[in-house]
Design a protein around this motif. Structure first.
Motif, PDB file in Angstrom:
ATOM      1  N   PRO A 190      -1.117 162.204  21.956  1.00  0.00           N
ATOM      2  CA  PRO A 190      -0.034 161.377  22.522  1.00  0.00           C
ATOM      3  C   PRO A 190      -0.604 160.375  23.531  1.00  0.00           C
ATOM      4  CG  PRO A 190       0.592 163.693  22.475  1.00  0.00           C
ATOM      5  CD  PRO A 190      -0.857 163.656  22.095  1.00  0.00           C
ATOM      6  N   GLY A 191      -0.158 159.152  23.430  1.00  0.00           N
ATOM      7  CA  GLY A 191      -0.733 158.102  24.278  1.00  0.00           C
ATOM      8  C   GLY A 191      -1.842 157.348  23.600  1.00  0.00           C
ATOM      9  N   GLY A 192      -2.310 157.865  22.437  1.00  0.00           N
ATOM     10  CA  GLY A 192      -3.288 157.136  21.645  1.00  0.00           C
ATOM     11  C   GLY A 192      -4.737 157.417  22.004  1.00  0.00           C
ATOM     12  N   CYS A 193      -5.621 156.777  21.256  1.00  0.00           N
ATOM     13  CA  CYS A 193      -7.072 156.855  21.478  1.00  0.00           C
ATOM     14  C   CYS A 193      -7.556 155.551  22.108  1.00  0.00           C
ATOM     15  CB  CYS A 193      -7.819 157.052  20.158  1.00  0.00           C
ATOM     16  SG  CYS A 193      -7.439 158.551  19.248  1.00  0.00           S
ATOM     17  N   LYS A 194      -8.508 155.646  22.992  1.00  0.00           N
ATOM     18  CA  LYS A 194      -9.156 154.444  23.518  1.00  0.00           C
ATOM     19  C   LYS A 194     -10.224 153.973  22.532  1.00  0.00           C
ATOM     20  CE  LYS A 194      -8.654 155.313  28.475  1.00  0.00           C
ATOM     21  NZ  LYS A 194      -9.397 155.484  29.751  1.00  0.00           N
ATOM     22  N   ALA A 195     -10.413 152.650  22.478  1.00  0.00           N
ATOM     23  CA  ALA A 195     -11.456 152.084  21.611  1.00  0.00           C
ATOM     24  C   ALA A 195     -12.071 150.875  22.290  1.00  0.00           C
ATOM     25  CB  ALA A 195     -10.879 151.691  20.255  1.00  0.00           C
ATOM     26  N   ILE A 196     -13.380 150.726  22.123  1.00  0.00           N
ATOM     27  CA  ILE A 196     -14.109 149.577  22.652  1.00  0.00           C
ATOM     28  C   ILE A 196     -14.535 148.692  21.487  1.00  0.00           C
ATOM     29  CG2 ILE A 196     -16.253 148.846  23.780  1.00  0.00           C
ATOM     30  CD1 ILE A 196     -16.083 151.389  25.450  1.00  0.00           C
ATOM     31  N   ILE A 197     -14.256 147.402  21.587  1.00  0.00           N
ATOM     32  CA  ILE A 197     -14.715 146.437  20.591  1.00  0.00           C
ATOM     33  C   ILE A 197     -16.075 145.935  21.065  1.00  0.00           C
ATOM     34  CG2 ILE A 197     -14.116 144.417  19.233  1.00  0.00           C
ATOM     35  CD1 ILE A 197     -12.029 146.702  19.177  1.00  0.00           C
ATOM     36  N   ASP A 198     -17.130 146.394  20.407  1.00  0.00           N
ATOM     37  CA  ASP A 198     -18.473 146.223  20.955  1.00  0.00           C
ATOM     38  C   ASP A 198     -19.407 145.547  19.957  1.00  0.00           C
ATOM     39  OD1 ASP A 198     -20.832 146.379  22.295  1.00  0.00           O
ATOM     40  OD2 ASP A 198     -20.893 148.556  22.442  1.00  0.00           O
ATOM     41  N   THR A 199     -19.708 144.291  20.223  1.00  0.00           N
ATOM     42  CA  THR A 199     -20.629 143.552  19.354  1.00  0.00           C
ATOM     43  C   THR A 199     -22.063 144.056  19.492  1.00  0.00           C
ATOM     44  OG1 THR A 199     -20.967 141.879  21.067  1.00  0.00           O
ATOM     45  CG2 THR A 199     -19.221 141.465  19.472  1.00  0.00           C
ATOM     46  N   GLY A 200     -22.333 144.867  20.493  1.00  0.00           N
ATOM     47  CA  GLY A 200     -23.677 145.358  20.730  1.00  0.00           C
ATOM     48  C   GLY A 200     -23.947 146.723  20.137  1.00  0.00           C
ATOM     49  N   THR A 201     -23.019 147.261  19.357  1.00  0.00           N
ATOM     50  CA  THR A 201     -23.205 148.551  18.708  1.00  0.00           C
ATOM     51  C   THR A 201     -23.177 148.352  17.206  1.00  0.00           C
ATOM     52  OG1 THR A 201     -22.259 149.833  20.521  1.00  0.00           O
ATOM     53  CG2 THR A 201     -22.136 150.820  18.349  1.00  0.00           C
ATOM     54  N   TYR A 202     -24.002 149.087  16.503  1.00  0.00           N
ATOM     55  CA  TYR A 202     -24.104 148.899  15.058  1.00  0.00           C
ATOM     56  C   TYR A 202     -23.007 149.650  14.310  1.00  0.00           C
ATOM     57  CZ  TYR A 202     -25.968 148.986  10.326  1.00  0.00           C
ATOM     58  OH  TYR A 202     -26.114 148.865   8.969  1.00  0.00           O
ATOM     59  N   LEU A 203     -22.945 150.961  14.461  1.00  0.00           N
ATOM     60  CA  LEU A 203     -22.023 151.788  13.689  1.00  0.00           C
ATOM     61  C   LEU A 203     -20.625 151.816  14.298  1.00  0.00           C
ATOM     62  CD1 LEU A 203     -24.311 154.907  13.043  1.00  0.00           C
ATOM     63  CD2 LEU A 203     -23.820 153.051  11.439  1.00  0.00           C
ATOM     64  N   ILE A 204     -19.712 152.477  13.609  1.00  0.00           N
ATOM     65  CA  ILE A 204     -18.429 152.871  14.171  1.00  0.00           C
ATOM     66  C   ILE A 204     -18.594 154.307  14.659  1.00  0.00           C
ATOM     67  CG2 ILE A 204     -16.003 153.366  13.675  1.00  0.00           C
ATOM     68  CD1 ILE A 204     -16.206 151.293  11.398  1.00  0.00           C
ATOM     69  N   TYR A 205     -18.248 154.557  15.911  1.00  0.00           N
ATOM     70  CA  TYR A 205     -18.333 155.900  16.469  1.00  0.00           C
ATOM     71  C   TYR A 205     -16.940 156.380  16.844  1.00  0.00           C
ATOM     72  CZ  TYR A 205     -23.396 155.465  16.906  1.00  0.00           C
ATOM     73  OH  TYR A 205     -24.734 155.311  16.634  1.00  0.00           O
ATOM     74  N   GLY A 206     -16.690 157.672  16.575  1.00  0.00           N
ATOM     75  CA  GLY A 206     -15.435 158.279  16.965  1.00  0.00           C
ATOM     76  C   GLY A 206     -15.683 159.656  17.540  1.00  0.00           C
ATOM     77  N   PRO A 207     -14.702 160.201  18.262  1.00  0.00           N
ATOM     78  CA  PRO A 207     -14.863 161.543  18.815  1.00  0.00           C
ATOM     79  C   PRO A 207     -15.279 162.535  17.731  1.00  0.00           C
ATOM     80  CG  PRO A 207     -12.888 160.522  19.682  1.00  0.00           C
ATOM     81  CD  PRO A 207     -13.396 159.604  18.614  1.00  0.00           C
ATOM     82  N   GLU A 208     -16.199 163.400  18.086  1.00  0.00           N
ATOM     83  CA  GLU A 208     -16.842 164.301  17.127  1.00  0.00           C
ATOM     84  C   GLU A 208     -15.858 165.047  16.238  1.00  0.00           C
ATOM     85  OE1 GLU A 208     -19.113 168.577  17.367  1.00  0.00           O
ATOM     86  OE2 GLU A 208     -19.080 167.278  19.115  1.00  0.00           O
ATOM     87  N   GLN A 209     -14.872 165.704  16.840  1.00  0.00           N
ATOM     88  CA  GLN A 209     -13.968 166.534  16.045  1.00  0.00           C
ATOM     89  C   GLN A 209     -13.123 165.691  15.110  1.00  0.00           C
ATOM     90  OE1 GLN A 209     -14.042 170.039  16.089  1.00  0.00           O
ATOM     91  NE2 GLN A 209     -12.933 169.586  14.191  1.00  0.00           N
ATOM     92  N   GLN A 210     -12.668 164.528  15.596  1.00  0.00           N
ATOM     93  CA  GLN A 210     -11.835 163.657  14.756  1.00  0.00           C
ATOM     94  C   GLN A 210     -12.603 163.178  13.537  1.00  0.00           C
ATOM     95  OE1 GLN A 210      -9.900 160.465  16.934  1.00  0.00           O
ATOM     96  NE2 GLN A 210      -9.594 161.756  18.734  1.00  0.00           N
ATOM     97  N   VAL A 211     -13.817 162.673  13.744  1.00  0.00           N
ATOM     98  CA  VAL A 211     -14.593 162.132  12.629  1.00  0.00           C
ATOM     99  C   VAL A 211     -15.000 163.227  11.658  1.00  0.00           C
ATOM    100  CG1 VAL A 211     -16.724 160.923  11.995  1.00  0.00           C
ATOM    101  CG2 VAL A 211     -15.396 160.156  13.968  1.00  0.00           C
ATOM    102  N   SER A 212     -15.394 164.371  12.165  1.00  0.00           N
ATOM    103  CA  SER A 212     -15.791 165.483  11.295  1.00  0.00           C
ATOM    104  C   SER A 212     -14.631 165.930  10.415  1.00  0.00           C
ATOM    105  CB  SER A 212     -16.296 166.657  12.134  1.00  0.00           C
ATOM    106  OG  SER A 212     -17.453 166.293  12.861  1.00  0.00           O
ATOM    107  N   ASP A 213     -13.417 165.920  10.959  1.00  0.00           N
ATOM    108  CA  ASP A 213     -12.238 166.290  10.173  1.00  0.00           C
ATOM    109  C   ASP A 213     -11.885 165.216   9.144  1.00  0.00           C
ATOM    110  OD1 ASP A 213     -12.065 168.615  11.602  1.00  0.00           O
ATOM    111  OD2 ASP A 213     -10.457 167.921  12.931  1.00  0.00           O
ATOM    112  N   MET A 214     -12.106 163.953   9.508  1.00  0.00           N
ATOM    113  CA  MET A 214     -11.741 162.859   8.610  1.00  0.00           C
ATOM    114  C   MET A 214     -12.686 162.760   7.416  1.00  0.00           C
ATOM    115  SD  MET A 214     -10.951 159.860  11.365  1.00  0.00           S
ATOM    116  CE  MET A 214      -9.616 159.966  12.537  1.00  0.00           C
ATOM    117  N   VAL A 215     -13.982 162.742   7.696  1.00  0.00           N
ATOM    118  CA  VAL A 215     -14.983 162.586   6.641  1.00  0.00           C
ATOM    119  C   VAL A 215     -15.434 163.984   6.227  1.00  0.00           C
ATOM    120  CG1 VAL A 215     -17.112 161.435   5.935  1.00  0.00           C
ATOM    121  CG2 VAL A 215     -15.682 160.430   7.733  1.00  0.00           C
ATOM    122  N   SER A 216     -14.623 164.612   5.401  1.00  0.00           N
ATOM    123  CA  SER A 216     -14.872 166.011   5.045  1.00  0.00           C
ATOM    124  C   SER A 216     -15.683 166.167   3.774  1.00  0.00           C
ATOM    125  CB  SER A 216     -13.540 166.750   4.885  1.00  0.00           C
ATOM    126  OG  SER A 216     -12.735 166.106   3.911  1.00  0.00           O
TER     127      SER A 216
END
Length: 475
Positions: free
Chosen positions: A313-339
């Motif tokens: 609730p209240g959403g996820c924070k995200a940074i728009i970062d031209t200095g980073t290569y990959l997309i990074y997300g919180p460990e548990q969220q990404v692990s659950d998504m890319v199963s």
């Protein structure tokens, strides 16, 4: 934040756009002003071309390392600690170097009359290059600002002291004129480093970093103004009837940072200057990095129902970062998504579509940006064998970082006038992916046919003429 942020630092750029109306009565006026700005900016904006420099073999090795970690994360584990160990399998300092090789885009600027290759970074606000007082082999590989017989005005008595995970950059903080294309930013605070202890500089082409994020408390306390804030205060762009915005574009080999205006030719038919309707704007919710709020991230595997509810609730924070290569997300969220494991490049059709629902205001419909597998799957060659890896990685941080893997699908406007970020889908991202067994033969034909023509074209002609058959390969 700096510790996990440095792990992924990568590059940056520039542009112009519209403002969302505050009320219905102002809508026609604001839209007219916005359209006028776009017409002007298309003719007068200042573009710094970006060149991609990276070592193909090191990039392949880094992506293979990422793939191995992702494969292990899809295996059943007996405890949370086991998965955490896998994420930390590669030492953090080593990952900084590896990921910098994946995609570093640099552009050339001048400080006083000295040219430097710099990263344009929306993930930091510091601006530094080496000085001639740094006489190590590391610094001598790069352009250095000549300190002898040069009279400076000190910008901060405390000097510059930037601490990274893998080392530090220290030196003088002085005022100098900075030239971006044909515009000059006078009396800009620049760090001239006499100590550069980050090993990364041994392996990259660029000389320093130009930060384009909001001011941080440390610099503010020292009375140091970041570059784009100097542009705002001195009206560098508005005096030329340009907006206080910059736009960022990259493809597989090059890119552009455009100050004061967007290049509409990147997202519309050539010569069409009215591209304002193509952009979807998202408000900045924290003026530190370019931080926005995601209401939720939704995924849908082929033939399955949409899965949602990953953000609290209240959403996820995200940074728009031209200095980073990959997309990074919180460990548990990404692990659950890319199963499921990406077993081969031809397996991309079984991977999910990611939809990011961005917050734009209380009670307003979110801005939805979708990434299909062809957008986030990275293809590379290792020892003559074609490999693919998912460009979305789990992270120890609790926020999302949307790096170049995200930004290569969208022309992005960073708007300091209205504190918002605009995204327009790039037509080039709608290419049809190649099956693994077709790549070698089709690439030979397309590369031989287009190589000479591409070399003769200008930067913008090249941007509009990239061959779709090559776009998914070796990003």
């Amino acid at each position: 934040r700096n510790r996990s942020k440095e792990r992924r630092k990568e590059t940056k750029t520039v542009a112009v756009m519209m403002t969302m109306p505050r009320s219905s009565s102002l809508q026609p006026l604001l839209l007219a002003v916005s359209l006028a700005l776009l017409v002007i900016s298309a003719e007068c904006h200042v573009t710094v071309p970006l060149v991609r420099a990276s070592d193909r073999s090191k990039r392949a090795a880094a992506l293979m390392s990422l793939k191995m970690r992702q494969m292990q994360l899809t295996l059943p584990k007996t405890s949370v600690q086991d998965k955490e160990a896998l994420i930390e399998e590669v030492p953090l300092a080593q990952e900084v170097l590896e990921e910098k090789h994946l995609a570093t885009y640099y552009g050339t600027i001048q400080i006083s009359n000295v040219p430097f290759k710099v990263l344009f970074d929306t993930g930091s606000c510091e601006f530094w290059v080496p000085s001639s007082k740094c006489d190590t082999d590391r610094c001598r590989r790069h352009a250095r600002f000549p300190m002898a017989h040069h009279r400076f005005r000190v910008a901060s008595e405390q000097g510059m002291n930037i601490v990274y995970l893998s080392g530090k950059v220290t030196g003088d903080m002085v005022y100098e004129d900075v030239h971006l294309g044909d515009i000059t930013v006078k009396n800009q605070a620049v760090g001239l480093a006499d100590v550069v202890s980050i090993p990364l500089l041994d392996d990259v082409v660029w000389d320093g970093i130009m930060g384009l994020a909001y001011p941080n408390p440390t610099l503010t306390a020292q009375g140091v103004t970041p570059l784009f804030d100097t542009i705002l205060k001195s009206h560098v762009l508005t005096k030329r009837k340009l907006a206080n915005q910059f736009a960022y574009y990259i493809d597989d080999t090059k890119g552009a940072v455009t100050f004061g205006g967007a290049n509409c030719e990147l997202i519309t038919h050539k010569g069409d200057k009215h591209c304002i309707s193509q952009f979807k704007f998202i408000p900045v919710t924290e003026k530190t990095y370019w931080t926005v709020t995601i209401n939720d991230v939704k995924i849908q595997y082929p033939g399955q129902a949409v899965k949602e509810g990953y953000c609290p609730p209240g959403g996820c924070k995200a940074i728009i970062d031209t200095g980073t290569y990959l997309i990074y997300g919180p460990e548990q969220q990404v692990s659950d998504m890319v199963s499921s494991e990406l077993k081969s490049c031809s397996h991309h059709r079984a991977m999910p579509t990611f939809t990011f629902d961005f917050f734009v205001g209380k009670g307003a419909d979110p801005v939805r940006l979708a990434l299909k597998p062809i957008d986030y799957i990275l293809k590379f060659d290792l020892d003559g064998k074609e490999e693919c890896v998912v460009g979305i990685s789990p992270d120890k941080d609790t926020i999302w970082t949307l790096g170049q893997v995200f930004l290569r699908s969208f022309y992005t406007v960073f708007d300091r006038a209205e504190d918002r970020v605009g995204f327009a889908r790039l037509p080039r991202s709608n290419f049809v992916p190649l099956n693994a067994h077709k790549v070698k033969e089709e690439k030979k034909h397309h590369k031989h046919h287009h190589k000479h023509a591409a070399e003769q074209n200008s930067l913008l002609e090249m941007i509009n003429g990239v061959d779709p058959a090559d776009e998914i390969d070796n990003f």
